[in-house]
Design an enzyme around this catalytic site. Structure first.
Site, PDB file in Angstrom:
ATOM      1  N   GLY A  39       0.999  -0.883   0.046  1.00 33.27           N
ATOM      2  CA  GLY A  39       0.020  -0.119   0.108  1.00 33.27           C
ATOM      3  C   GLY A  39       0.845   1.302   0.302  1.00 33.27           C
ATOM      4  O   GLY A  39       0.746   2.451  -0.747  1.00 33.27           O
ATOM      5  N   HIS A  40       2.180   1.334   0.574  1.00 38.19           N
ATOM      6  CA  HIS A  40       2.754   2.530   1.043  1.00 38.19           C
ATOM      7  C   HIS A  40       3.182   2.947  -0.652  1.00 38.19           C
ATOM      8  O   HIS A  40       3.781   3.869  -1.327  1.00 38.19           O
ATOM      9  CB  HIS A  40       3.485   2.155   1.966  1.00 38.19           C
ATOM     10  CG  HIS A  40       2.941   2.177   3.330  1.00 38.19           C
ATOM     11  ND1 HIS A  40       3.251   0.782   4.380  1.00 38.19           N
ATOM     12  CD2 HIS A  40       2.491   2.797   4.057  1.00 38.19           C
ATOM     13  CE1 HIS A  40       3.044   0.976   5.177  1.00 38.19           C
ATOM     14  NE2 HIS A  40       2.315   2.875   4.973  1.00 38.19           N
TER      15      HIS A  40
END
Ligand code: AMP
Length: 282
Positions: A39-40
């Site tokens: 996600g990051h």
């Protein structure tokens, strides 16, 4: 794979940004608490598209943790983070220490009022003051043209958008969709706390939100009915439900009937791990 330049002091970070700005480069910024997951990385990849230079910050911000929360055991993996950041062309990792960000004597905190109330704001008193303050400080140090945040933390994104508008901060805010594991569980650094059986149960949050979304897609517009559909799916599989609520997507005000774009938000504990997730409705 090029190396990421690690900068540890606010002064050096500001110098770097000043030079980039003088060259006319557009700076894209992704603030994180590290323990990076896909996600990051998706935020960093999107930042690569948004700017000429990409700055990542890694800082486990003490002011956004409550006294009984997981600050001390929050996962940390700087080497792994730098490798992941490098894989998508991140230029700089700003990794300040606690005393760099909060030297003794600091007495200014940012209180974004209405959107910080309810939801996680009620369950985690002071949390959004900590978030807004540290993000404002990062904006002052990094001076990005654009900053990217995940919709996974929907209330946080609303708080930051409100702060930027209210304080006339010259930063464009971009929200990005939530990345999920294959079964639907929202990716989170805190998923690392889950035992295998807890991991199996944690997907109930996603499935609850999905059940509500399916009822919405079938034409149901009454909030209470949609919330009950989510609760029914979650109840026996998670250990404690903090909230399941439907709110207006822009103001985050509670809605009873869904006539405008809304979002269903949930927070629940599985074992000792508190997880959050949300889905847009309309
Ligand atoms: P954190 O390190 O948890 O503070 O998160 C840093 C940034 O990554 C925030 O803008 C989060 O909303 C975003 N983020 C966290 N989890 C996800 C995810 N599963 N998908 C997309 N963005 C995420």
């Amino acid at each position: 794979m090029s190396n990421v330049q690690v900068i540890t002091t606010p002064a050096a970070m500001s110098d770097w940004s000043e030079s980039a700005r003088r060259r006319g480069e557009r700076i894209a910024f992704v603030p994180t608490m590290g323990a990076l997951h896909a996600g990051h990385v998706s935020l960093l990849a999107a930042a690569r598209e948004e700017g000429d230079r990409v700055v990542l910050s890694i800082f486990v911000n003490p002011t956004q943790f409550g006294p009984k929360e997981d600050l001390a055991r929050y996962p940390r993996d700087l080497d792994g983070d730098l490798a992941k950041a490098a894989s998508v062309g991140t230029d700089v990792a700003f990794v300040p220490g606690g005393a760099d960000m909060y030297p003794p004597g600091a007495q200014t905190f940012i209180d974004v009022r209405e959107v910080s109330q309810g939801l996680c704001g009620d369950r985690r008193p002071g949390h959004f003051t900590g978030v807004a303050t540290v993000v404002a400080k990062f904006f002052g140090i990094v001076r990005p043209h654009v900053a990217l945040f995940g919709e996974k933390d929907f209330q946080q994104l609303a708080v930051i958008r409100r702060m930027v508008a209210d304080l006339n901060l010259p930063v464009e805010i971009v929200g990005r969709p939530t990345l999920r594991e294959q079964d639907g569980l929202a990716m989170s650094s805190r998923n690392a706390y889950l035992s295998p059986t807890e991991r199996g149960r944690a997907v109930a949050i996603f499935e609850g939100l999905s059940a509500a979304r399916a009822r919405f897609a079938a034409g149901e517009r009454q909030s209470s009915v949609l919330v009950d559909a989510a609760l029914a799916m979650m109840q026996d599989r998670v250990d404690c439900i903090d909230y399941v609520e439907i709110r207006a997507a822009d103001s985050l005000r509670l809605v009873e009937r869904l006539e405008k774009p809304a979002v269903i938000l949930a927070a629940a504990s599985v074992g000792a791990t508190r997880l959050i997730d949300n889905m847009r409705l309309g």
